[in-house]
Write an enzyme that holds these catalytic residues in place. Structure first.
Site, PDB file in Angstrom:
ATOM      1  N   GLU A 269     -33.630  31.261   6.363  1.00 48.81           N
ATOM      2  CA  GLU A 269     -34.192  30.593   4.980  1.00 48.81           C
ATOM      3  C   GLU A 269     -34.861  31.658   3.828  1.00 48.81           C
ATOM      4  O   GLU A 269     -35.332  32.554   4.214  1.00 48.81           O
ATOM      5  CB  GLU A 269     -35.680  29.823   5.522  1.00 48.81           C
ATOM      6  CG  GLU A 269     -35.178  28.831   6.693  1.00 48.81           C
ATOM      7  CD  GLU A 269     -36.050  28.140   7.217  1.00 48.81           C
ATOM      8  OE1 GLU A 269     -37.286  28.079   6.795  1.00 48.81           O
ATOM      9  OE2 GLU A 269     -35.939  27.076   8.088  1.00 48.81           O
ATOM     10  N   HIS A 288     -37.066  23.108   4.600  1.00 45.43           N
ATOM     11  CA  HIS A 288     -38.002  23.461   5.226  1.00 45.43           C
ATOM     12  C   HIS A 288     -39.512  22.857   4.636  1.00 45.43           C
ATOM     13  O   HIS A 288     -40.349  23.511   4.370  1.00 45.43           O
ATOM     14  CB  HIS A 288     -38.323  24.700   5.616  1.00 45.43           C
ATOM     15  CG  HIS A 288     -39.257  24.958   6.623  1.00 45.43           C
ATOM     16  ND1 HIS A 288     -38.814  26.164   7.680  1.00 45.43           N
ATOM     17  CD2 HIS A 288     -40.098  24.557   7.318  1.00 45.43           C
ATOM     18  CE1 HIS A 288     -39.828  26.234   8.576  1.00 45.43           C
ATOM     19  NE2 HIS A 288     -40.579  25.072   8.387  1.00 45.43           N
TER      20      HIS A 288
END
Length: 330
Positions: A269, A288
């Protein structure tokens, strides 16, 4: 905060939305200067250069890795504050040995179960395809699914998993749950039935993951587990990416082994621009954002300031020790 030369320089990392200065009561910290960085850096050399002037670094969850090799290059750093009371991307043990205090925050627990249901409902009603059709001037394109009478399998029935289970009960779903230490009594309290992991995977129309990432749970759902699931089943993961084997997930989606997935978490990420999970059909991917709400951010930043003030007063609060990290020394 100070307008002269500060005695305390504070960095906030990964302020993606540019809201840290607005949502935190930073002005209550005397003789301090706040710098919030909206961009994300992975390169250790670039991070070491950026963070060299700072006495305090504030981390938004696990967005930036802070391994021993980076910490060793930050001799001025005296305090790290992380959102949450556990951070797998921070080598807490090395920080403590280096004389850096590490403190955390509590977290509100509503955002992630709410996002879980947003993803699950969007999968059930084929929402991306219908939105795209309307935006393009079209109309109905797919036949969705009702949740009443369907089976939801929950891997991990802690605080978040229990909230998910209660909503499933309101929808009239059958709820199954599994984790290694879960008891039948605890499952029943949340409105679920305890079953074995394999039975849960075979029986569920929707499977949702709510476990902490650890050596024991890494790769918990892999090729074997996808092989047990119904071809009509959907997977939702709002916990941590590596709990589900990403290669096995991609293969299951590409081969039609499962019907689709709702994902808020990934192995890497931010998700690389060319990653297949960005473009595979029947995947709903969010960046997220389970915990990313204004209320939760304001809570985090208020406790960041509390932690810093308590540390200045030599009475630190919410202190993390080496057991609060799973990151290996590198």
């Amino acid at each position: 905060m100070t307008t002269g030369t500060p005695s305390l320089r504070i960095a906030v990392l990964d302020d993606y939305q540019g809201v840290a200065a607005r949502l935190g009561p930073w002005s209550s910290i005397p003789d301090a200067e706040l710098t919030a960085f909206a961009d994300h850096l992975d390169d250790v050399d670039a991070l070491a250069e950026r963070l060299a002037p700072f006495d305090v670094v504030c981390l938004m969850r696990e967005r930036t890795r802070m391994p021993a090799g980076l910490l060793s290059r930050l001799p001025k750093l005296r305090l790290i504050v992380t959102a949450g009371m556990w951070n797998a991307s921070l080598d807490v043990g090395h920080a403590v040995r280096q004389g850096i205090a590490v403190c955390g925050t509590t977290s509100l627990q509503s955002g992630t179960p709410e996002l879980t249901w947003l993803l699950l409902l969007a999968l059930a009603r084929r929402l991306p395809a219908e939105l795209a059709s309307v935006a393009a001037g079209g109309w109905q394109t797919a036949v969705g699914d009702e949740l009443e009478g369907r089976t939801l399998g929950i891997l991990g029935l802690g605080t978040i998993g229990s909230k998910v289970a209660r909503v499933a009960n309101a929808f009239g779903m059958r709820v199954l749950a599994w984790s290694e230490n879960l008891t039948a009594e605890r499952a029943a309290e949340a409105g679920a039935s305890l079953v074995g992991k394999d039975e849960l995977l075979r029986s569920s129309d929707y499977v949702t993951v709510h476990m902490k990432l650890s050596p024991r749970t890494r790769g918990l759902v892999g090729a074997r587990e996808f092989g047990l699931m119904k071809r009509s089943a959907f997977l939702v993961n709002t916990s941590r990416g590596p709990i589900v084997s990403e290669p096995a997930l991609i293969d299951a989606l590409q081969s039609g082994r499962i019907a689709g997935a709702g994902l808020d978490v990934f192995d890497v990420e931010p998700l690389p621009p060319d990653h297949p999970l960005r473009s595979l059909p029947h995947v709903i991917a969010t960046p997220h954002i389970g915990y990313v709400t204004e209320r939760n951010y304001a809570h985090f930043y208020a406790q960041f300031v509390e932690d810093i003030l308590a540390w200045i007063a030599k009475a630190p609060v919410r202190v993390l020790d080496a057991d609060r990290s799973s990151l290996q020394t590198v």
